[in-house]
Design a protein around this motif. Structure first.
Motif, PDB file in Angstrom:
ATOM      1  N   PRO A 141      19.675   3.971   7.638  1.00 18.84           N
ATOM      2  CA  PRO A 141      20.715   3.073   8.149  1.00 18.84           C
ATOM      3  C   PRO A 141      21.380   2.191   7.097  1.00 18.84           C
ATOM      4  N   VAL A 142      20.661   1.776   6.052  1.00 20.97           N
ATOM      5  CA  VAL A 142      21.308   0.904   5.065  1.00 20.97           C
ATOM      6  C   VAL A 142      22.400   1.659   4.317  1.00 20.97           C
ATOM      7  N   THR A 143      22.180   2.953   4.085  1.00 17.91           N
ATOM      8  CA  THR A 143      23.225   3.765   3.460  1.00 17.91           C
ATOM      9  C   THR A 143      24.409   3.914   4.404  1.00 17.91           C
ATOM     10  N   GLU A 144      24.127   4.129   5.673  1.00 23.23           N
ATOM     11  CA  GLU A 144      25.208   4.235   6.647  1.00 23.23           C
ATOM     12  C   GLU A 144      26.027   2.955   6.719  1.00 23.23           C
ATOM     13  N   GLU A 145      25.347   1.805   6.616  1.00 26.92           N
ATOM     14  CA  GLU A 145      26.040   0.523   6.734  1.00 26.92           C
ATOM     15  C   GLU A 145      26.987   0.267   5.569  1.00 26.92           C
ATOM     16  N   MET A 198       5.232   1.706  13.542  1.00 22.83           N
ATOM     17  CA  MET A 198       6.556   1.097  13.496  1.00 22.83           C
ATOM     18  C   MET A 198       7.182   1.094  14.885  1.00 22.83           C
ATOM     19  N   ILE A 199       7.606  -0.091  15.340  1.00 14.83           N
ATOM     20  CA  ILE A 199       8.201  -0.197  16.661  1.00 14.83           C
ATOM     21  C   ILE A 199       9.700  -0.458  16.615  1.00 14.83           C
ATOM     22  N   ALA A 200      10.229  -0.844  15.466  1.00 13.64           N
ATOM     23  CA  ALA A 200      11.674  -1.068  15.374  1.00 13.64           C
ATOM     24  C   ALA A 200      12.085  -1.218  13.919  1.00 13.64           C
ATOM     25  N   LYS A 201      13.364  -1.007  13.670  1.00 14.07           N
ATOM     26  CA  LYS A 201      13.972  -1.296  12.377  1.00 14.07           C
ATOM     27  C   LYS A 201      15.105  -2.285  12.627  1.00 14.07           C
ATOM     28  N   LEU A 202      15.109  -3.365  11.884  1.00 13.98           N
ATOM     29  CA  LEU A 202      16.153  -4.373  12.004  1.00 13.98           C
ATOM     30  C   LEU A 202      17.018  -4.278  10.760  1.00 13.98           C
ATOM     31  N   VAL A 203      18.330  -4.115  10.944  1.00 14.84           N
ATOM     32  CA  VAL A 203      19.242  -3.869   9.832  1.00 14.84           C
ATOM     33  C   VAL A 203      20.387  -4.871   9.867  1.00 14.84           C
ATOM     34  N   ALA A 204      20.630  -5.510   8.731  1.00 13.71           N
ATOM     35  CA  ALA A 204      21.708  -6.491   8.616  1.00 13.71           C
ATOM     36  C   ALA A 204      22.665  -6.062   7.517  1.00 13.71           C
ATOM     37  N   HIS A 205      23.965  -6.261   7.752  1.00 13.05           N
ATOM     38  CA  HIS A 205      25.001  -5.934   6.766  1.00 13.05           C
ATOM     39  C   HIS A 205      25.851  -7.166   6.514  1.00 13.05           C
ATOM     40  N   GLY A 206      26.187  -7.393   5.258  1.00 11.56           N
ATOM     41  CA  GLY A 206      27.029  -8.527   4.899  1.00 11.56           C
ATOM     42  C   GLY A 206      27.920  -8.180   3.727  1.00 11.56           C
ATOM     43  N   ARG A 217       0.831  -1.201   0.000  1.00 11.07           N
ATOM     44  CA  ARG A 217       0.000   0.000   0.000  1.00 11.07           C
ATOM     45  C   ARG A 217       0.873   1.261   0.000  1.00 11.07           C
ATOM     46  N   HIS A 218       1.910   1.252  -0.808  1.00 10.60           N
ATOM     47  CA  HIS A 218       2.829   2.377  -0.978  1.00 10.60           C
ATOM     48  C   HIS A 218       3.683   2.645   0.261  1.00 10.60           C
ATOM     49  N   GLN A 219       3.627   1.776   1.254  1.00  9.65           N
ATOM     50  CA  GLN A 219       4.475   1.901   2.424  1.00  9.65           C
ATOM     51  C   GLN A 219       5.647   0.940   2.284  1.00  9.65           C
ATOM     52  N   LYS A 220       6.849   1.444   2.465  1.00  6.66           N
ATOM     53  CA  LYS A 220       8.030   0.602   2.346  1.00  6.66           C
ATOM     54  C   LYS A 220       8.049  -0.439   3.462  1.00  6.66           C
ATOM     55  N   VAL A 221       8.443  -1.651   3.110  1.00  6.80           N
ATOM     56  CA  VAL A 221       8.487  -2.757   4.058  1.00  6.80           C
ATOM     57  C   VAL A 221       9.928  -3.199   4.303  1.00  6.80           C
ATOM     58  N   ILE A 222      10.644  -3.428   3.214  1.00  6.91           N
ATOM     59  CA  ILE A 222      12.052  -3.829   3.285  1.00  6.91           C
ATOM     60  C   ILE A 222      12.843  -2.970   2.298  1.00  6.91           C
ATOM     61  N   GLU A 223      13.961  -2.416   2.761  1.00  7.27           N
ATOM     62  CA  GLU A 223      14.803  -1.569   1.915  1.00  7.27           C
ATOM     63  C   GLU A 223      16.225  -2.121   1.925  1.00  7.27           C
ATOM     64  N   GLU A 224      16.956  -1.862   0.856  1.00  5.03           N
ATOM     65  CA  GLU A 224      18.324  -2.354   0.790  1.00  5.03           C
ATOM     66  C   GLU A 224      19.211  -1.418  -0.011  1.00  5.03           C
ATOM     67  N   ALA A 225      20.510  -1.541   0.230  1.00  4.04           N
ATOM     68  CA  ALA A 225      21.513  -0.763  -0.500  1.00  4.04           C
ATOM     69  C   ALA A 225      22.764  -1.622  -0.662  1.00  4.04           C
ATOM     70  N   ALA A 238      23.491  -4.048   2.571  1.00  4.16           N
ATOM     71  CA  ALA A 238      22.699  -3.908   3.796  1.00  4.16           C
ATOM     72  C   ALA A 238      21.218  -3.982   3.467  1.00  4.16           C
ATOM     73  N   ILE A 239      20.442  -4.609   4.348  1.00  5.98           N
ATOM     74  CA  ILE A 239      18.989  -4.734   4.188  1.00  5.98           C
ATOM     75  C   ILE A 239      18.327  -4.352   5.503  1.00  5.98           C
ATOM     76  N   GLU A 240      17.232  -3.601   5.408  1.00  5.12           N
ATOM     77  CA  GLU A 240      16.484  -3.164   6.587  1.00  5.12           C
ATOM     78  C   GLU A 240      15.036  -3.632   6.492  1.00  5.12           C
ATOM     79  N   ALA A 241      14.494  -4.082   7.600  1.00  4.38           N
ATOM     80  CA  ALA A 241      13.078  -4.465   7.680  1.00  4.38           C
ATOM     81  C   ALA A 241      12.408  -3.632   8.755  1.00  4.38           C
ATOM     82  N   ARG A 242      11.185  -3.197   8.460  1.00  4.59           N
ATOM     83  CA  ARG A 242      10.432  -2.391   9.417  1.00  4.59           C
ATOM     84  C   ARG A 242       9.486  -3.280  10.210  1.00  4.59           C
ATOM     85  N   LEU A 243       9.701  -3.347  11.504  1.00  7.42           N
ATOM     86  CA  LEU A 243       8.856  -4.150  12.383  1.00  7.42           C
ATOM     87  C   LEU A 243       7.708  -3.271  12.877  1.00  7.42           C
TER      88      LEU A 243
END
Length: 647
Positions: A303-307, A388-396, A234-242, A339-344
Motif C-alpha cells: 500500500p505505501v507504494t500505491e499511495e 496481523m489484524i490490520a494495516k494502518l497507512v497514512a499519506h502526506g 526479530r526480522h519481522q517488519k513493523v513499520i514501512e515507508e516509501a 506514505a508510512i504503514e504500521a502493522r497492527l
C-alpha cells in the motif's frame, strides 16, 4: 480479462484483492478453513468454498483443494495473495496445468528466485551486488560452522526458502551457532518444508531497502521506486515507508536499475520485490547496497507504494495475468509525497509480544487514512494464523505529515479484549531516531523495553482499577499529594493488599477523560483534581476492566489482585503456557536435572516459536505434554522443583 477470481488466501489480503476485483467487475470466490467459516473475507466474497480443518497445512496449504474449489465454482483464475502458496512454483504450475490463469510470475521465475542461494548466484551473473556469505550445497553442521567462522561473527543464518523473517537467526558468537542453526532449520522446515540454509555476513548499521518491480508477458519491466522497511523486530517488519528517507536521486537510480536487471534476469512477469540490505554507516550509497532476495509475489507493505504512485498494484496484477501490456511506462511513473504503514498485531508487547487471541468485543480503527483489515467487531482472532489484524497507512505531502497522521490513527484505535501492539507502534513513531530518519534494522532491539514501557497510562489504569475495586476498598481511597514538580494529584491510601499491584498517581489537567470498557460496556471516566467520577453502570460480570487513554494508547486488563502470571511461575516453578499453541519440542524428561535459563519446551502459535525456560536450578516433575500436542493458555506444562540440598 479475468471474469471470476478465486483468492487462495484469507484475512486482510483476501479482502484487499476483493476490493479491486469488485471495482473491475470481476466476481470473487473465497476459500476458508473451519476457523474462518464466519470470517470477513468469506462474508465479502460472491461465493465461498470450505477447504478443510483449521491448521493451514490441512487447508490453505493444500493446493489440490484450492484448484478443485476454483473448478467447482467456474473461476478462471487464482490469486495467491502473499504467504501460504504464493511462492510455491509447483502450485503455480498445477494451476496452469488445470487450465486456470495464475495471477503471479511464471513457475520458472519463482523457482529461480525461490531459493536464496540459487537466487544470489543468478544475481552475481546479472551484475547485481550481493552480500558476502556462504551458498554451498554442503549443509553439514561441521561445514556451516567452519564457514561461519571464516565469514566472521556476527553472522546471519537464513532459510533458503520462504521469507517473512521465518527461519532467520543472528548469531553473535561461536558457542551459540549450533543451537541457533537447529532452531532455524526446525522453523524453516515447519514453515516452508525445506530446512536448508545459507550464511551471510551481518552488516553493521543495516537498512532494509526494497524496490517494487513489475513485468508483463511482452518483455516490459518497470520499477515503482523503493520502500524502507528498516524498522523490524526479530526480522519481522513493523513499520514501512516509501520513499526511503535520505535516498538521493543518484542512489535511487542505481538501486532501482539493479532491481530491474534482477527481474529481467529471470524473465519476470507480475508484481515482485527486490530486497536489498544497505550499509548505512555513512548514509545510503549505491556502492554499499547489496541484493538479499526476491519476493515473487505482492508484498504486505504494497500500500505505501500505491499511495505514492497512485497505482493499484492488484489491478496491474489482474491485467498482466490477462495478457495485457503494463498500464504505464517507466517515464510515466513518479513519486508523490510520502506514505508510512504500521502493522497492527494481536500480541502483548508487555509480555514479550506473546500472541493474543479471542473475540474482538470492541474493534474500531476510525476513518482517517487507509485501513486494510480482515476482521470486524465481533470476529475471532484465531491462534492458527499470522497475528496481523490490520494495516494502518497514512499519506502526506511530506514524511512528517504522514508520521503525524499515522500516529493519530494508531492512538485513536479501539481494540478489546484482544491485546494489540498499538502502544508499541505509537512509541516507535514517537522515537527521536525514527522522527529524524536515523534508521537501521537494530533500532527496536537497541531501544528494548523503552518502546513498551508506558508511564502516562498509569493514570488510566488507576481510574479503571479504582472504579472496579472501590466497593472492596476502605471508604477513604484517595488522598491528595504533590509531586516533585509541584503538580497536584491523587494516590491510593492505606496499606491494603491492592496497593502493590495498582501503585499509581493521578496527575494531569482538569477534566481529562479516558475511555473505559467493562464487560463490553464503553464508559467515560472523568479525571480532575477533586477525584474520580465513577461510571454510572455497575453491572460488571467480569472481574476486571480495560482502559484506553488516547494520548498513549495503552491497553490494560486489571484482573483480581494477584501476582503476574510469569512471576508466579518463577516463584513456584510452574511452567505455564502463556498462550494457546502447539508443543513443537520437549527438551527435557521427567526427573531430569535442569539449570536456570535452560530451554525446556517450545510452543508454536501464530506461526512463531516461543521457548519456555527454567526459572531456577532444579528437577523436572509433572511433565504433562509431548511434542505435537496442543495446549491452552494457563496450562501447567511441568514444574521445576528445587533439588534437595545436601547437608
Amino acid at each position: 480479462m479475468i471474469t471470476k477470481l478465486l483468492i487462495a488466501n484469507r484475512g486482510e489480503i483476501a479482502c484487499r484483492i476483493m476490493r479491486t476485483a469488485r471495482t473491475m467487475g470481476v466476481a470473487t470466490v473465497a476459500v476458508y478453513s473451519d476457523a474462518d467459516a464466519k470470517a470477513l473475507h468469506v462474508r465479502q466474497a460472491d461465493e465461498s468454498v470450505h477447504i478443510g480443518p483449521s491448521p493451514a497445512a490441512e487447508s490453505y496449504l493444500v493446493g489440490a483443494k484450492i484448484i478443485a474449489a476454483a473448478q467447482a465454482t467456474g473461476a478462471d483464475a487464482i490469486h495467491p495473495g502473499y504467504g501460504f502458496l504464493s511462492e510455491n512454483a509447483d502450485f503455480a504450475q498445477a494451476v496452469i496445468d488445470a487450465g486456470l490463469i495464475w495471477v503471479g510470475p511464471k513457475p520458472a521465475s519463482i523457482r529461480a528466485m525461490g531459493l536464496k542461494d540459487a537466487a544470489k548466484a543468478r544475481m552475481i551473473e546479472a551484475g547485481v551486488p550481493v552480500t558476502p556469505g556462504y551458498l554451498g550445497a554442503d549443509q553439514s553442521v561441521e561445514r556451516l560452522t567452519t564457514e561461519a567462522e571464516a565469514i566472521g561473527y556476527p553472522v546471519l543464518i537464513k532459510a533458503v526458502a520462504g521469507g517473512g523473517g521465518k527461519g532467520m537467526r543472528k548469531v553473535d558468537a561461536p558457542d551459540d551457532f549450533a543451537a541457533s542453526l537447529e532452531s532455524c532449520r526446525r522453523e524453516a522446515k515447519a514453515s516452508f518444508g525445506n530446512d536448508e540454509v545459507l550464511l551471510e555476513k551481518w552488516i553493521t548499521s543495516p537498512r532494509h531497502i526494497e524496490v517494487q518491480v513489475f513485468g508483463d508477458s511482452h518483455g516490459n519491466v518497470v520499477h515503482l521506486f523503493e520502500r524502507d522497511c528498516s524498522l523490524q523486530r526479530r526480522h519481522q517488519k513493523v513499520i514501512e515507508e516509501a520513499p526511503a528517507p535520505g535516498m538521493d536521486a543518484a542512489t535511487r537510480e542505481a538501486i532501482c536499475a539493479a532491481a530491474v536487471r534482477a527481474a529481467k534476469a529471470v524473465d519476470y512477469e507480475g508484481a515482485g520485490t527486490i530486497e536489498f540490505i544497505a550499509d548505512a554507516s555513512e548514509g545510503l550509497r549505491a556502492d554499499r547496497i547489496f541484493f538479499m532476495e526476491m519476493n515473487t509475489r505482492l508484498q504486505v507493505e504494497h500500500p505505501v507504494t500505491e499511495e505514492i504512485t497512485g497505482v493499484d498494484l492488484v489491478e496491474w496484477q489482474l491485467r498482466v495475468a490477462s495478457g495485457e501490456v503494463l498500464p504505464k511506462r517507466q517515464d510515466e511513473l513518479s513519486i508523490n509525497g510520502h506514505a508510512i504503514e504500521a502493522r497492527l498485531y494481536a500480541e502483548d508487547p508487555a509480555k514479550g509480544f506473546l500472541p493474543s487471541t479471542g473475540r474482538l468485543d470492541h474493534f474500531d480503527l476510525g476513518h482517517e487514512g487507509r485501513i486494510e483489515t480482515g476482521v470486524e467487531e465481533g470476529d475471532e482472532i484465531s491462534p492458527n494464523y499470522d497475528p496481523m489484524i490490520a494495516k494502518l497507512v497514512a499519506h502526506g505531502n511530506e514524511r512528517e505529515a504522514a508520521r503525524e497522521l499515522l500516529l493519530e490513527m494508531i492512538q485513536s484505535a479501539w481494540v478489546f479484549p484482544v491485546k494489540s501492539n498499538a502502544a508499541f507502534l505509537a512509541s516507535c513513531l514517537k522515537d527521536e531516531s525514527f522522527i529524524s530518519a536515523d534508521l537501521d534494522t537494530g533500532l527496536i532491539e537497541r531501544r528494548g523495553e523503552t518502546l513498551t514501557e508506558i508511564d502516562v497510562p498509569k493514570v488510566a489504569l488507576g481510574a479503571g482499577a479504582l472504579a472496579y475495586l472501590e466497593p472492596h476498598l476502605p471508604t477513604k481511597i484517595l488522598a491528595p499529594l504533590t509531586d516533585a514538580s509541584g503538580q497536584v494529584g491523587w494516590a491510593p491510601v492505606g496499606k491494603d493488599r491492592f496497593n502493590s499491584m495498582f501503585g499509581f498517581r493521578l496527575n494531569g489537567p482538569a477534566n481529562r477523560k479516558v475511555r473505559l470498557s467493562v464487560d463490553g460496556r464503553a464508559e467515560t471516566v472523568d479525571l480532575d483534581h477533586t477525584g474520580i467520577q465513577k461510571p454510572s453502570q455497575r453491572n460488571w460480570r467480569k472481574k476486571g476492566v480495560w482502559v484506553q487513554k488516547g494520548e498513549s494508547l495503552s491497553h490494560y486488563f486489571a484482573a483480581e489482585p494477584r501476582a503476574e502470571r510469569g512471576q508466579a511461575s518463577a516463584a513456584d516453578g510452574a511452567i505455564i503456557a502463556p498462550m494457546p499453541g502447539k508443543v513443537i519440542a520437549v527438551d527435557v524428561s521427567e526427573g531430569q536435572t535442569v539449570t536456570a535459563g535452560q530451554r525446556l519446551l517450545v510452543l508454536e502459535a501464530m506461526k512463531m516459536e516461543h521457548a519456555l525456560t527454567a526459572p531456577f536450578d532444579g528437577v523436572i516433575e509433572g511433565l504433562a505434554v509431548s511434542a505435537g500436542g496442543q495446549v491452552q493458555v494457563d496450562t501447567v506444562l511441568c514444574r521445576v522443583v528445587p533439588a534437595a540440598s545436601e547437608e
